[in-house]
Each structure stands twice: as structure tokens, then as C-alpha cells.
Design a protein around this motif. Structure first.
Motif, mmCIF file in Angstrom:
data_model
loop_
_atom_site.group_PDB
_atom_site.id
_atom_site.type_symbol
_atom_site.label_atom_id
_atom_site.label_comp_id
_atom_site.label_asym_id
_atom_site.label_seq_id
_atom_site.Cartn_x
_atom_site.Cartn_y
_atom_site.Cartn_z
ATOM 1 N N PHE A 109 0.831 -1.218 0.000
ATOM 2 C CA PHE A 109 0.000 0.000 0.000
ATOM 3 C C PHE A 109 0.858 1.257 0.000
ATOM 4 O O PHE A 109 0.596 2.198 -0.762
ATOM 5 N N SER A 139 -5.055 3.438 -4.875
ATOM 6 C CA SER A 139 -4.065 3.248 -3.812
ATOM 7 C C SER A 139 -4.742 2.899 -2.493
ATOM 8 O O SER A 139 -4.239 2.071 -1.728
ATOM 9 N N LEU A 142 -5.601 -0.785 -1.957
ATOM 10 C CA LEU A 142 -4.523 -1.630 -1.428
ATOM 11 C C LEU A 142 -4.558 -1.656 0.098
ATOM 12 O O LEU A 142 -4.281 -2.687 0.715
#
Length: 191
Positions: A109, A139, A142
Motif C-alpha cells: 500500500f 491506492s 490496497l
């Protein structure tokens, strides 16, 4: 716009402080789980916590803002990840491999957020990642995967910790009107 800028700066600075304190706390909690024979882990953990907080405060006086704490937070989190593997090797029943994978996936991440931020700011010319909805969402997804792995591992570990008879019987097995073991016969139920 002018009113929201200081609020955003305070939020960003506060999140950096929480990142540092959270990483240091994870490291200290994992140290307490270790089975160390020579040095009592409580004293070692307390010393590390004091050392980390002292370092953090000294960085605040030297540097501008809380961004100076990020290297310490990264180092503490990496130490936590390594010690998590050591704790799992010593006591495999404490953490599920799924949870450990989730904690390690958090690095994916972070890498994804860094790449997405670079694309948003340098290639698209936006002020921050928050201005690119698709990149920001990708993003953050994640992070959701990391959270799911940690929670799923905790669920599996808790499910293994329950006796098999309670799992098969379901919630009705935990009836509070059942007699309490070890009480005299005139006090056999919970009022």
C-alpha cells in the motif's frame, strides 16, 4: 479555500504524529510478546519506548514540522514486521499467517501510494493525490486489502481458539439461564 488549507496541514501533521506513535507502539507490543531469557522484555520494551519518544521529540525541535518523524516511523514499523516473524516462529498460535501477510501487505500500500502520488503530482500536474480520484481510490484499495487480510487472519485465529462444541452448537450454546457450575443447589441460576 483559505480556511481549509490550515485544517489540511493540521490533519497531515497529526497523521504523521499518529503514524510515528502507532509504529512505535506496534514495535513495543511485539517486543513484549517475545520470549527473551536474558533481559526481561518489559524493561527492554520500556527502554525502547523511552528512546523512541526521546528521539521523536528531539527531531521535532531540530526539524520543521512532523515530517521529521517519518523515518523513525518507517524504521519502527520494519522492526515490528521482523519481530512479528520471530514471535510467529516462537509461538505459531498467536498470529495467523493471514494477519502476518496483511501487515506485510501494508508495504505494498505504501509503495502504491508513493507511485500514485508521483503520477498525480508530476505527470498530471495536480497539487496532491487527493485531487486524482481514480489514483487515490486505487491506492486506498490496497489499504483495504491489507485490512481485510489482518481481519480475516484474526477471525480465523479466534475461530480456532473456540472449542468445537461451541462452534457446532451456535449462539444458543451460550445460554445465560443455564445452571452455574460450583454453586450450591439453591443458587443454581443467574438472576
Amino acid at each position: 479555500m483559505l480556511l481549509s488549507l490550515p485544517t489540511a496541514i493540521i490533519h497531515l501533521e497529526g497523521s504523521r504524529l499518529m503514524t510515528f506513535l502507532g509504529s512505535l507502539s506496534l514495535l513495543c507490543a511485539t517486543l513484549l510478546m517475545l520470549r527473551i531469557r536474558r533481559i526481561p522484555s518489559v524493561w527492554f520494551t520500556l527502554a525502547l519506548l523511552i528512546l523512541g519518544l526521546t528521539w521523536g521529540l528531539s527531531r521535532l525541535w531540530v526539524a520543521d514540522g512532523l515530517s521529521a518523524l517519518l523515518p523513525g516511523a518507517n524504521l519502527a514499523y520494519l522492526g515490528f514486521l521482523v519481530l512479528l516473524l520471530v514471535v510467529h516462529r516462537q509461538s505459531p498460535s498467536l498470529f495467523s499467517p493471514w494477519s502476518i501477510a496483511g501487515f506485510w501487505f501494508l508495504l505494498v500500500f505504501v509503495a502504491g501510494a508513493i507511485v500514485a502520488t508521483r503520477v498525480a503530482t508530476f505527470q498530471l500536474g495536480l497539487p496532491s493525490l487527493a485531487h486524482a480520484d481514480a489514483l487515490h481510490g486505487a491506492s486506498e484499495s490496497l489499504l483495504s486489502v491489507s485490512d481485510f487480510l489482518i481481519a480475516f487472519g484474526a477471525y480465523r485465529r479466534l475461530r480456532l481458539a473456540k472449542p468445537q462444541s461451541v462452534i457446532e452448537a451456535g449462539p444458543s450454546a451460550l445460554d445465560v439461564s443455564a445452571p452455574v457450575i460450583g454453586l450450591p443447589s439453591n443458587q443454581s441460576t443467574i438472576p
